[in-house]
Design a protein around this motif. Structure first.
Motif, PDB file in Angstrom:
ATOM      1  N   ILE A 202      -5.993  -5.933   3.893  1.00 15.21           N
ATOM      2  CA  ILE A 202      -5.299  -4.813   3.258  1.00 15.21           C
ATOM      3  C   ILE A 202      -6.335  -3.745   2.929  1.00 15.21           C
ATOM      4  O   ILE A 202      -7.327  -4.011   2.254  1.00 15.21           O
ATOM      5  CB  ILE A 202      -4.548  -5.264   1.987  1.00 15.21           C
ATOM      6  CG1 ILE A 202      -3.504  -6.322   2.357  1.00 15.21           C
ATOM      7  CG2 ILE A 202      -3.921  -4.074   1.283  1.00 15.21           C
ATOM      8  CD1 ILE A 202      -2.761  -6.910   1.188  1.00 15.21           C
TER       9      ILE A 202
ATOM     10  N   ASP B 205      -5.980   1.760   0.636  1.00 15.92           N
ATOM     11  CA  ASP B 205      -4.754   2.513   0.390  1.00 15.92           C
ATOM     12  C   ASP B 205      -3.498   1.635   0.440  1.00 15.92           C
ATOM     13  O   ASP B 205      -2.385   2.138   0.348  1.00 15.92           O
ATOM     14  CB  ASP B 205      -4.626   3.671   1.377  1.00 15.92           C
ATOM     15  CG  ASP B 205      -4.455   3.214   2.823  1.00 15.92           C
ATOM     16  OD1 ASP B 205      -4.393   1.986   3.094  1.00 15.92           O
ATOM     17  OD2 ASP B 205      -4.387   4.102   3.704  1.00 15.92           O
TER      18      ASP B 205
ATOM     19  N   SER C  39      -2.487  -0.152   2.996  1.00 14.46           N
ATOM     20  CA  SER C  39      -1.951  -0.316   4.348  1.00 14.46           C
ATOM     21  C   SER C  39      -2.530  -1.562   5.021  1.00 14.46           C
ATOM     22  O   SER C  39      -3.584  -2.065   4.642  1.00 14.46           O
ATOM     23  CB  SER C  39      -2.256   0.918   5.198  1.00 14.46           C
ATOM     24  OG  SER C  39      -3.650   1.046   5.395  1.00 14.46           O
TER      25      SER C  39
ATOM     26  N   ASP D  92       3.631  -8.863   7.226  1.00 12.21           N
ATOM     27  CA  ASP D  92       2.845  -8.185   8.254  1.00 12.21           C
ATOM     28  C   ASP D  92       1.412  -8.711   8.368  1.00 12.21           C
ATOM     29  O   ASP D  92       0.649  -8.273   9.221  1.00 12.21           O
ATOM     30  CB  ASP D  92       2.838  -6.669   8.023  1.00 12.21           C
ATOM     31  CG  ASP D  92       2.494  -6.270   6.590  1.00 12.21           C
ATOM     32  OD1 ASP D  92       2.431  -7.143   5.698  1.00 12.21           O
ATOM     33  OD2 ASP D  92       2.319  -5.057   6.350  1.00 12.21           O
TER      34      ASP D  92
END
Length: 95
Positions: free
Chosen positions: A3, A6, A8, A82
């Motif tokens: 990760i 930010d 993402s 994810d």
């Protein structure tokens, strides 16, 4: 965890694995350690089809002539859907 700062998450084995190892490099540095101090890596992966890529990226960070011991665990999922990989590193640093 792969990760970014930010929040993402990159897609793909190479991008996620590289970010994991970059994040671990930062943690090791903050603790006054280096990759030479890492004695054990534990990989948690959601599938095994990315292992060649994982090893290739790992080899950019560790001494391939004396790599740390390692274990791999395939899991049904990680805390975010994810994520493909999570790596735990154990380092031994003399005080």
């Amino acid at each position: 965890m792969p990760i970014a700062a930010d929040g993402s998450v990159p897609s793909g084995w190479e991008e996620q694995t590289r970010l994991v190892f970059q994040n671990l490099t930062g943690v090791l540095t903050e603790a006054g350690a280096t990759w030479a101090d890492v004695v054990k890596l534990t990989y948690f992966v959601t599938a095994t089809d990315g292992l060649v890529t994982v090893r290739s990226v790992r080899d950019e960070f560790v001494d391939v002539t004396q790599p740390p011991a390692s274990s791999l665990v395939q899991v049904a999922g990680l805390f975010r859907p994810d994520l493909l990989i999570e790596v735990e590193a154990l380092a031994a640093v003399a005080s």
